[in-house]
Design a protein around this motif. Sequence first.
Motif, PDB file in Angstrom:
ATOM      1  N   ILE A 184       0.593  11.492  -3.777  1.00 43.72           N
ATOM      2  CA  ILE A 184       1.197  10.640  -2.738  1.00 43.72           C
ATOM      3  C   ILE A 184       1.559   9.276  -3.298  1.00 43.72           C
ATOM      4  O   ILE A 184       2.686   8.779  -3.120  1.00 43.72           O
ATOM      5  CB  ILE A 184       0.220  10.443  -1.553  1.00 43.72           C
ATOM      6  N   THR A 185       0.613   8.674  -4.012  1.00 43.31           N
ATOM      7  CA  THR A 185       0.866   7.313  -4.481  1.00 43.31           C
ATOM      8  C   THR A 185       1.921   7.278  -5.580  1.00 43.31           C
ATOM      9  O   THR A 185       2.718   6.346  -5.650  1.00 43.31           O
ATOM     10  CB  THR A 185      -0.432   6.647  -4.976  1.00 43.31           C
TER      11      THR A 185
ATOM     12  N   THR B  37       0.884  -1.153   0.000  1.00 44.75           N
ATOM     13  CA  THR B  37       0.000   0.000   0.000  1.00 44.75           C
ATOM     14  C   THR B  37       0.923   1.203   0.000  1.00 44.75           C
ATOM     15  O   THR B  37       1.760   1.341   0.897  1.00 44.75           O
ATOM     16  CB  THR B  37      -0.873   0.007   1.268  1.00 44.75           C
TER      17      THR B  37
ATOM     18  N   LYS C 264      -5.584   4.425   4.730  1.00 46.61           N
ATOM     19  CA  LYS C 264      -4.356   5.061   5.241  1.00 46.61           C
ATOM     20  C   LYS C 264      -3.864   6.133   4.269  1.00 46.61           C
ATOM     21  O   LYS C 264      -3.344   7.171   4.685  1.00 46.61           O
ATOM     22  CB  LYS C 264      -3.270   4.007   5.456  1.00 46.61           C
ATOM     23  N   ILE C 265      -4.006   5.841   2.968  1.00 47.54           N
ATOM     24  CA  ILE C 265      -3.608   6.841   1.974  1.00 47.54           C
ATOM     25  C   ILE C 265      -4.524   8.051   2.071  1.00 47.54           C
ATOM     26  O   ILE C 265      -4.071   9.202   2.035  1.00 47.54           O
ATOM     27  CB  ILE C 265      -3.678   6.244   0.552  1.00 47.54           C
TER      28      ILE C 265
ATOM     29  N   THR D  20       5.337   7.735  -3.626  1.00 40.40           N
ATOM     30  CA  THR D  20       5.770   6.601  -2.808  1.00 40.40           C
ATOM     31  C   THR D  20       5.958   5.332  -3.638  1.00 40.40           C
ATOM     32  O   THR D  20       6.821   4.517  -3.328  1.00 40.40           O
ATOM     33  CB  THR D  20       4.772   6.339  -1.658  1.00 40.40           C
TER      34      THR D  20
ATOM     35  N   ILE E 145      -4.121  12.414  -3.400  1.00 42.68           N
ATOM     36  CA  ILE E 145      -3.865  10.976  -3.355  1.00 42.68           C
ATOM     37  C   ILE E 145      -2.974  10.543  -4.516  1.00 42.68           C
ATOM     38  O   ILE E 145      -2.018   9.778  -4.332  1.00 42.68           O
ATOM     39  CB  ILE E 145      -5.206  10.206  -3.363  1.00 42.68           C
TER      40      ILE E 145
ATOM     41  N   ASP F 113      -3.270   1.431  -4.332  1.00 49.20           N
ATOM     42  CA  ASP F 113      -3.157   2.891  -4.348  1.00 49.20           C
ATOM     43  C   ASP F 113      -4.456   3.563  -3.934  1.00 49.20           C
ATOM     44  O   ASP F 113      -4.637   4.750  -4.151  1.00 49.20           O
ATOM     45  CB  ASP F 113      -2.697   3.377  -5.736  1.00 49.20           C
TER      46      ASP F 113
ATOM     47  N   TYR G  92       1.934   4.576   0.677  1.00 43.75           N
ATOM     48  CA  TYR G  92       1.679   5.852   1.359  1.00 43.75           C
ATOM     49  C   TYR G  92       2.897   6.302   2.148  1.00 43.75           C
ATOM     50  O   TYR G  92       2.898   7.343   2.772  1.00 43.75           O
ATOM     51  CB  TYR G  92       0.455   5.747   2.278  1.00 43.75           C
TER      52      TYR G  92
END
Length: 458
Positions: free
Chosen positions: A91-92, A32, A76-77, A95, A88, A72, A34
């Motif tokens: 972020i994805t 995942t 939590k994300i 990371t 989002i 993704d 994040y």
Amino acid sequence: MTIHLYNTLLREKQIFEPIDAGNVRMYVCGPTVYDYAHIGNARPVVCFDVLYRLLRHVYGESHVTYVRNITDIDDKIMAAAEKTGESIESITARTAGWYHDDMAALGALPPDREPRATEFVPQMVKLIEQLIAKGFAYEAEKHVLFNVPAMQDYGQLSKRSLDDMIAGARVDVAPYKKHPADFTLWKPSAENQVGWPSPWGRGRPGWHIECSAMSGEILGQVFDIHAGGIDLIFPHHENEIAQSRCAHGSAVMAKYWLHNGFVQVNGQKMSKSLGNFFTVHELLEEGFRGEAIRLALLSAHYRQPIDITREGIQDAKAQLDRFYRALAMVSDLAVEAAPTDHVLAAIADDLNTPLALSELHELVTKLNKATSQAEKKVAKAALLGGAKLLGILWQDPAKWLQSGGSADDAAVIEAQIAARLAARKAKNFAEADRIRDDLAARGILLEDSSSGTTWRRA
RNA sequence: GGCCCGGUGGCAGAGUGGCCAUGCAGAGGACUGCAAAUCCUCGUACGUCGGUUCGAUUCCGGCCCGGGCCUCCA
């Protein structure tokens, strides 16, 4: 070569027989995205990378399909996005990039396919519709839940009965659940949350459904190997099995289920919630080499717990130094890498990497002792062949031995070596030793041999 | 409470019903101007108590200790 794998489904080692030897299919649960991946996240990647290499070796590189997903979309994300204001997608993307860089540093081959959950929402919706149509799922308060009691043999993988789960329930059961063990397939999203349209309103998928949708779409309803961390046995993999089998009406989802043990710190599970983790990224930043981290991870059997420490990585680095020193001595010999039967058998025996590694050490001794070119070639070919299966020793030996550490220029070091050589010729050993000690103080070690003086970094 | 793993020499870590793991660290030796590297040699290792056996670290049972899952988690 017969491959044996420990199948969690049966709790025993089995002979691996692919459904289709022309296309061996494996799925590993990915991250995942994040935050940075910690060492615990890296373990399945590295262990099952060895499995991927083994399968490619045995069945041919073009006859294996390895799928590892990227999650993704996840609470939590969403929480991270809400906290920082970053989108989002941003972020994805960031990371996932870190993840790729770190796993590449660990020498893990990229999977053949790397599906992202957000790209498979329609397939998830379709799967959920099938489950509802067949009576394995129901809608309640804008959620869709899997109806666990509807599945006759639920719990096969984790060996749990429904009664056990009720007895051991530590969670507050949502009021809309018909049975405490029922789990979420779809949940509603608030206006300010990401969501997708669905027959049950705007919402997002539950955790388990993405793997069922992606593996089914890419690998088919039944495939060979499904792997991941031991903590995924329940509930994640159990629920994946329930979804996929009930939707497809199949007897199994994957033939073989493999689970790696935990990475521990001081005998305790490494995890984000315990806060006792360190990331691959920070170890690389500290100067540890990715290959050494990889070897540290492979120095215990994949099903055993492993304590990863900086000392352990250092020890792995020392082992790699030994390998690379031996290879540096024969860098001019061209060979065709091929593993010995012993090494191959060790890895084919449920990925016994520590045993394979010990065989590699014996090959190094053989290589060091070899006097003829022919002997050296045989040993080098065997060493590199085994190393390829383990995913180590892919670098140029001289570069491995001389890179990293302080910023001393190679030319400066060579000049010092020349000066020392001159002093030695003049029998001025005091001066020669002074130069050597001076270099040693800067982390440069000299090694004299009949063919001259070489150097490496400590 | 239910389910599941482990406990091997100073450390890491495989494995096996009777003989060698392997690496690091340590001791001695060879080589070297001295080192380093390399090679050779070495150390009464298998949690505990019983059982099976000619023989168990290895099989069986009890006990002790450690860890994991049952909630997000690799």
